[in-house]
Structures are given as C-alpha cells and as structure tokens.
Design an enzyme around this catalytic site. Structure first.
Site, PDB file in Angstrom:
ATOM      1  N   GLY A  10       3.659  -2.966  -5.877  1.00 38.33           N
ATOM      2  CA  GLY A  10       2.781  -2.084  -6.642  1.00 38.33           C
ATOM      3  C   GLY A  10       3.521  -1.392  -7.770  1.00 38.33           C
ATOM      4  CE1 TYR A  99      -7.525  -4.104   4.664  1.00 38.68           C
ATOM      5  CE2 TYR A  99      -7.712  -2.769   2.668  1.00 38.68           C
ATOM      6  CZ  TYR A  99      -7.054  -3.734   3.419  1.00 38.68           C
ATOM      7  OH  TYR A  99      -5.914  -4.320   2.924  1.00 38.68           O
ATOM      8  CB  SER A 129      -2.721  11.112  -2.665  1.00 45.74           C
ATOM      9  OG  SER A 129      -3.698  11.211  -3.674  1.00 45.74           O
ATOM     10  CD  GLU A 131      -8.279  11.823  -5.573  1.00 42.48           C
ATOM     11  OE1 GLU A 131      -9.283  12.230  -4.968  1.00 42.48           O
ATOM     12  OE2 GLU A 131      -8.239  11.712  -6.817  1.00 42.48           O
ATOM     13  CE1 TYR A 152      -5.172   6.401  -1.402  1.00 42.83           C
ATOM     14  CE2 TYR A 152      -5.804   8.422  -2.533  1.00 42.83           C
ATOM     15  CZ  TYR A 152      -4.839   7.470  -2.202  1.00 42.83           C
ATOM     16  OH  TYR A 152      -3.545   7.621  -2.652  1.00 42.83           O
TER      17      TYR A 152
END
Length: 351
Positions: A10, A99, A129, A131, A152
């Site tokens: 990534g 998932y 994160s 988030e 997420y």
C-alpha cells in the site's frame, strides 16, 4: 535491525519500506496471494532473494489467517512489526461492513496474538486513524473522546483498544499511531485527493472532460504520507510505548483542495465537477483537525508539506505519468525542504 510490514504494497507500506531500507534495515513484507500482482509501489525496491545483498523479502500471508501470521512472525523474528494492512476505504466499509470488521478489526487482534504466542520480543506499531474521532469536536488530540461514524472507524476503534489491552496485559511494546489523512502520488485513485489530481491531469491533457464527486464540504487535515511513516518509525524508537496523534494542525475542505489543484493547472474546477450522490456516506464526518503537540514535543516530529504543496506534488506526478510536462513546483518544493522526489510516476499509472 529486522522489520516486518503488513500492507507493504500500500501507499504507507511502500514509503515505510523505503525509509527502513535507507536506515539499513532488513525488511520483510506480507502480501496476499492473488492471480494478479499488486506490487507496483515496491517494484523499484525489489531484489532477487538469491542476491546476497538483498534486504527486502516478501512472504505470502493473510490477515484472516492467524496460523499463517504466527508462523511468519516466528520464522522472521522481527525487531519491529508495522501493522498497516486493512480494508482502509471508509465509503467502501459501508458496503462490506462484515469484511471490514474481520480484516481491519480482527486482523489486528490476530497480529497481536501472533506476537504473543510466538514469544518474540518485537516492538509493534498499529496504524490507527483519525476516523476514530468521527463526530467529536475539532481539534482532536489523544484525549479526545472517540465517536466513530463508519464501519471502518468502528473496526479501527476495536483495533486501537486491543492494541492498548495487549500492551497493558502482556507487556508488549505496542503503539497506536492515530494518523490524520495523509496523501501522495501513490494514493489509490479511489481516494478523493488522488481522484481529483488524476482527473485534473487528464482534463489538462485533453483525455477527460468530467469529474464526479460527493460531499465537497467535508474538512480534513491533509498531510504528505512519507512524513507520516517517519512518525511511525519514531514511535518505535521511544523508551516507552504510547499512542500519538499525527497531523499538520490545519484543515481544508474538499472544495479547497479542488481549488488548489485546478488553480495550479489554470483551470476552474466548476467547469468540470459534477455531483454524484453515490459518493455520499450514510453518516458523514464533518471536520477532522489534528492537535499533534504531543508528537512534536516527544517525538520531535513536525510536517513540512502543506495542502498547497501536497496538491503540487501529486499533480506533477500525475501529469508526468501521462507523458505531459508538469509545472514542476511540487518537485522544486520537495528539493527545497530536503525530501526526495517521487519514484518514476509511470510505474504508478495503474495504482
């Protein structure tokens, strides 16, 4: 020193691999077995493993398989383990919540448990994160209450607390890096910043006429990914494990990022951008802004790249990948602050 990176293919994994190799680490990465290759971001680092000077090695593994992870960690015996692997797209997490929870949440637990069971005394970095903060008032620091607004973010919250629990319960040197948005030419084109810069480059070169986006008012603290992986490395060099917020301390809306990108190319984004409700999230995060004073004081970490320079860097690379001559301000800026120019952008075209 020997390091193991999950998610090495990534954006962050590739920059981290570069950084560690520059510090003479032996670097190992876990990749998923697939019928197609996804190693474009690290191909420039690859060496034949039969080469006696090789210092980068890839191993097949999956965050859904704890036995593979345990075997890999026990065999490699890393000094440092950087857990970056995840299903990391926020909007997509609403479509595949189970998932996302399995890979982003439980995947971290499998890594932690593999370290514990292997008995290896390595230092572990968990990629957390911004988030996590979700609907919390800005600015956000390490003590700000978490209010996740997506599958997420909820999965990352589980991973955050499991990392802290393993640190306290088993004495594992484990850090959470709460990284705010960090972008680069290696960002996938499904993320809004790269989607914008790549589309703008294609519009400028006459290969495209429209760009479809969702919410333009969301505000984020955007930085440059290579600087953020250095912060991750610094966390594992400390005497004691801890959790750190990493960001620039400045925020901008998607609309402001559009302005920077299109102004750089002497274009008006309003002539090309169309609204598409499919890109809206069921629950939106309005404003993320980092208070990274702890990282500055304890890690000695401060970013050099701001929003405008980030836009320049990404547009220069995307234009070069199309065979066009870029304005060059992004590359000039990188040279002025002592940061390396990106790898050959033509190798990044398909990312």
């Amino acid at each position: 020193m020997k390091a193991l990176i999950t998610g090495i293919t990534g954006q962050d994994g590739s920059y981290l691999a570069e950084l560690l190799l520059s510090k003479n680490y032996e670097v190992h990465g876990i990749v998923r077995r697939s019928s197609t290759f996804s190693t474009a971001r690290i191909e420039h680092l690859y060496q034949d493993p039969h080469d006696s000077n090789a210092r980068l090695f890839l191993h097949y593994g999956d965050l859904s398989d704890s036995s593979q992870l345990t075997e890999c960690i026990y065999r490699i015996k890393p000094d440092e383990l950087y857990h970056l692997g995840a299903q990391s797209h926020v909007r997509v997490s609403f479509d595949v919540p189970e998932y996302t929870g399995n890979i982003t949440g439980l995947g971290c637990t499998r890594v932690l448990e593999s370290v514990r069971r292997s008995g290896i005394k390595c230092r572990l970095y968990q990629a957390s994160s911004s988030e996590l903060f979700g609907a919390a008032a800005a600015p956000q620091c390490e003590s700000t209450p978490f209010m996740p607004q997506s599958p997420y973010a909820t999965a990352k919250l589980y991973a955050y607390w499991m990392t802290k629990n393993y640190r306290e319960a088993y004495g594992i040197f484990a850090c959470n890096g709460i990284l705010f948005n960090h972008e680069s030419p290696r960002r996938s084109r499904t993320f809004v910043t790269r989607k914008i810069t790549q589309a703008a480059a294609e519009i400028k070169s006459g290969q495209r006429s429209e760009l479809h986006l969702g919410n333009l008012d969301a505000r984020r603290d955007w930085g440059y990914a290579p600087e953020y992986v250095e912060a991750a490395w610094r966390m594992l060099q400390m005497d004691q494990p801890d959790d750190y917020v990493i960001g620039t301390g400045k925020s901008a809306s998607v609309r402001e990022f559009l302005n920077e990108v299109f102004d750089y190319l002497s274009l008006d984004w309003r002539d090309y951008v169309k609204f598409d409700p499919r890109y809206l999230r069921p629950t939106e995060v309005d404003h993320l802004l980092a208070d990274a004073r702890k990282a500055k004081e304890l890690l000695g970490w401060e970013p050099k790249v701001g929003l405008r320079e980030l836009a320049w860097i990404m547009v220069d690379s995307d234009l070069e990948a199309l065979g066009e001559e870029p304005p060059g301000k992004g590359y000039e800026f990188l040279a002025s602050v002592g940061l390396p120019k990106e790898m050959d952008p033509k190798k990044l075209r398909l990312i």
